[in-house]
Motif scaffolding. Structure first.
Motif, short mmCIF file in Angstrom:
data_model
loop_
_atom_site.label_atom_id
_atom_site.label_comp_id
_atom_site.label_asym_id
_atom_site.label_seq_id
_atom_site.Cartn_x
_atom_site.Cartn_y
_atom_site.Cartn_z
N ASP A 107 14.42 8.56 -21.07
CA ASP A 107 14.46 7.98 -22.41
C ASP A 107 15.69 7.07 -22.51
O ASP A 107 16.84 7.54 -22.48
CB ASP A 107 14.53 9.10 -23.45
N THR A 108 15.46 5.78 -22.65
CA THR A 108 16.55 4.81 -22.65
C THR A 108 17.52 5.03 -23.81
O THR A 108 18.74 5.04 -23.62
CB THR A 108 15.99 3.38 -22.71
N ARG A 109 16.99 5.21 -24.99
CA ARG A 109 17.86 5.41 -26.16
C ARG A 109 18.68 6.68 -26.01
O ARG A 109 19.90 6.68 -26.29
CB ARG A 109 17.00 5.47 -27.43
N MET A 110 18.05 7.76 -25.57
CA MET A 110 18.77 9.01 -25.38
C MET A 110 19.83 8.87 -24.29
O MET A 110 20.94 9.42 -24.41
CB MET A 110 17.79 10.12 -25.03
N MET A 111 19.51 8.13 -23.24
CA MET A 111 20.47 7.96 -22.14
C MET A 111 21.72 7.22 -22.62
O MET A 111 22.85 7.63 -22.30
CB MET A 111 19.81 7.18 -21.01
N PHE A 112 21.54 6.14 -23.40
CA PHE A 112 22.70 5.40 -23.89
C PHE A 112 23.52 6.22 -24.88
O PHE A 112 24.76 6.21 -24.83
CB PHE A 112 22.24 4.09 -24.54
N LEU A 113 22.86 6.93 -25.78
CA LEU A 113 23.59 7.78 -26.72
C LEU A 113 24.36 8.87 -25.97
O LEU A 113 25.51 9.18 -26.30
CB LEU A 113 22.63 8.40 -27.73
N GLN A 114 23.70 9.44 -24.99
CA GLN A 114 24.34 10.48 -24.19
C GLN A 114 25.56 9.94 -23.44
O GLN A 114 26.62 10.58 -23.41
CB GLN A 114 23.31 11.05 -23.20
N ALA A 115 25.41 8.75 -22.85
CA ALA A 115 26.52 8.16 -22.10
C ALA A 115 27.70 7.85 -23.02
O ALA A 115 28.86 8.16 -22.68
CB ALA A 115 26.04 6.88 -21.40
N ASN A 140 40.82 -1.35 -18.94
CA ASN A 140 39.70 -1.62 -19.83
C ASN A 140 38.69 -2.61 -19.24
O ASN A 140 37.53 -2.66 -19.66
CB ASN A 140 40.20 -2.18 -21.17
N ALA A 141 39.14 -3.40 -18.27
CA ALA A 141 38.24 -4.40 -17.66
C ALA A 141 37.08 -3.75 -16.93
O ALA A 141 36.05 -4.40 -16.68
CB ALA A 141 39.04 -5.29 -16.70
N TYR A 142 37.21 -2.47 -16.56
CA TYR A 142 36.10 -1.79 -15.89
C TYR A 142 34.94 -1.49 -16.85
O TYR A 142 33.79 -1.37 -16.41
CB TYR A 142 36.57 -0.47 -15.27
N LEU A 143 35.25 -1.36 -18.13
CA LEU A 143 34.22 -0.93 -19.08
C LEU A 143 33.04 -1.90 -19.16
O LEU A 143 31.88 -1.47 -19.19
CB LEU A 143 34.84 -0.71 -20.46
N PRO A 144 33.25 -3.24 -19.23
CA PRO A 144 32.09 -4.13 -19.22
C PRO A 144 31.24 -4.00 -17.95
O PRO A 144 30.02 -4.16 -18.01
CB PRO A 144 32.73 -5.53 -19.32
N ILE A 145 31.89 -3.70 -16.82
CA ILE A 145 31.13 -3.52 -15.58
C ILE A 145 30.24 -2.28 -15.69
O ILE A 145 29.07 -2.29 -15.29
CB ILE A 145 32.08 -3.41 -14.39
N PHE A 146 30.80 -1.20 -16.23
CA PHE A 146 30.01 0.02 -16.40
C PHE A 146 28.84 -0.23 -17.36
O PHE A 146 27.71 0.23 -17.12
CB PHE A 146 30.89 1.15 -16.94
N ALA A 147 29.11 -0.95 -18.45
CA ALA A 147 28.05 -1.24 -19.42
C ALA A 147 26.97 -2.12 -18.78
O ALA A 147 25.77 -1.90 -18.99
CB ALA A 147 28.64 -1.95 -20.65
N PHE A 148 27.40 -3.11 -17.98
CA PHE A 148 26.44 -3.97 -17.28
C PHE A 148 25.56 -3.13 -16.36
O PHE A 148 24.34 -3.34 -16.27
CB PHE A 148 27.21 -5.02 -16.49
N THR A 149 26.17 -2.20 -15.64
CA THR A 149 25.40 -1.35 -14.72
C THR A 149 24.38 -0.51 -15.46
O THR A 149 23.23 -0.36 -15.02
CB THR A 149 26.35 -0.44 -13.92
N TYR A 150 24.78 0.05 -16.59
CA TYR A 150 23.85 0.85 -17.39
C TYR A 150 22.68 0.00 -17.89
O TYR A 150 21.51 0.39 -17.78
CB TYR A 150 24.58 1.48 -18.58
N VAL A 151 23.00 -1.17 -18.45
CA VAL A 151 21.96 -1.99 -19.07
C VAL A 151 20.97 -2.52 -18.03
O VAL A 151 19.76 -2.31 -18.12
CB VAL A 151 22.59 -3.15 -19.86
#
Length: 344
Positions: A107-115, A140-151
């Protein structure tokens, strides 16, 4: 979801204590936490006995699964990354946990909320454990990379999942097509064998050791054998055509040759699996002008089969007739299949 990933999660849960030894003794890291690893292992192994729980407890297993995955993946790996001052090993480990998280929570929505929730909770926990020494702003520069990987990881997973479901759907349609197309040939074979049984004496007959067939019975048996062979040949053609409809690469133009259209269409009309003789009388050929074409006789027969099948399937309650004719146009010859309602 539990039945599909339960055993994999349990196998992965056993790796938490193992990697404690790796990062504590084999490749020592600044921070390790055996108790947190054991908690993750225990939370995962609870699902190993899911088949033994009562129905009342099983209702809560999906919720527990999400909690356990949140603890073992985003919470654990982000917490350990913070406690190890964003070391390369733990940044890569957290990236790896993202891909596992995408695979295990559909579940994509659940996965993002959980993360998001687990990352915030891990940050708060690390702050209480480490205090002001927690180094967060410099990385903090790592956070956009993590978000990119998730999306984008989720988008690629969704695309692959859609392709997989499409292939499964095609396989189901393929199986249903075989079942439908082979029903009529098998029914014809069954009728032929029933006629043969009525002519040939059974093993319990009084004259089973000596029985003479007259000329008419021999002719009937020969006709049945010939018709059965045609039905089997038609069934093999049907399977080949179904395979062709699934994989268009199977159509090879190297086998194309010239055919007389009238002969191929007559053969298709005669060999079609009608339910009874009255259905066959509804189809009439009006091909006055024959012509040659370069291509496959099997594919043309399959087209005629499909048109006849659809016409009889959607026949309704009224009386109708089907005519097959040919017509010369400016671009060449055309075969016309027309169904019209017959007047009483």
């Amino acid at each position: 979801m539990l039945s599909q990933h339960g055993s994999r999660c349990c196998d992965g849960g056993s790796r938490f204590p193992l990697y404690y030894w790796v990062w504590e003794y084999l490749f020592p890291q600044p921070y390790e936490n055996l108790w947190l690893r054991l908690l993750c292992t225990a939370s995962v192994f609870v699902m190993a006995f899911r088949h033994h729980y009562s129905n009342r407890l099983k209702k809560y297993l999906p919720l527990y699964y999400l909690l356990a995955m949140g603890l073992c993946l985003p919470y654990f790996f982000f917490f350990m990354m913070l406690m190890n001052d964003w070391s390369d090993i733990w940044v890569l480990s957290f990236m790896s946990s993202i891909f596992i998280h995408i695979l295990l929570v559909h579940d994509t929505r659940m996965m993002f909320l959980q993360a998001i929730f687990c990352v915030i909770l891990a940050s708060i926990t690390a702050y209480f454990v480490k205090g002001p020494e927690l180094n967060f702003e410099e990385h903090n520069a790592y956070l956009p990379i993590f978000a990119f990987t998730y999306v984008f990881g989720n988008l690629f997973y969704f695309r692959n999942q859609s392709e997989h479901e499409a292939k499964v759907s095609i396989a189901k349609s393929f199986g249903a097509g075989i079942a439908h197309e082979m029903r009529n040939p098998l029914s014809v074979l069954l009728s032929s064998f029933e006629v043969i049984r009525s002519i040939v004496p059974s093993s319990h007959s009084s004259y089973r050791n000596s029985h003479h067939l007259n000329a008419q019975e021999i002719q009937i048996l020969n006709d049945l054998i010939e018709d059965s062979m045609k039905v089997i040949w038609t069934g093999n053609e049907t399977i080949d055509l179904l395979l062709t409809s699934i994989d268009q690469n199977r159509v090879s133009t190297s086998t194309f040759c010239k055919h007389r259209a009238k002969k191929v269409i007559e053969n298709a009309v005669d060999s079609f699996g009608y339910k009874n003789a009255s259905e066959k009388r509804l189809v009439s050929l009006e091909i006055d002008s024959d012509f040659e074409y370069l291509g496959s006789d099997t594919l043309l027969k399959y087209v005629i089969y499909n048109l006849l099948k659809n016409a009889f399937r959607h026949r309704g309650t009224g009386k109708f007739k089907i005519t097959i004719s040919s017509k010369k146009t400016a671009n060449g010859w055309s075969v016309l299949v027309k169904r019209y309602w017959a007047r009483n």
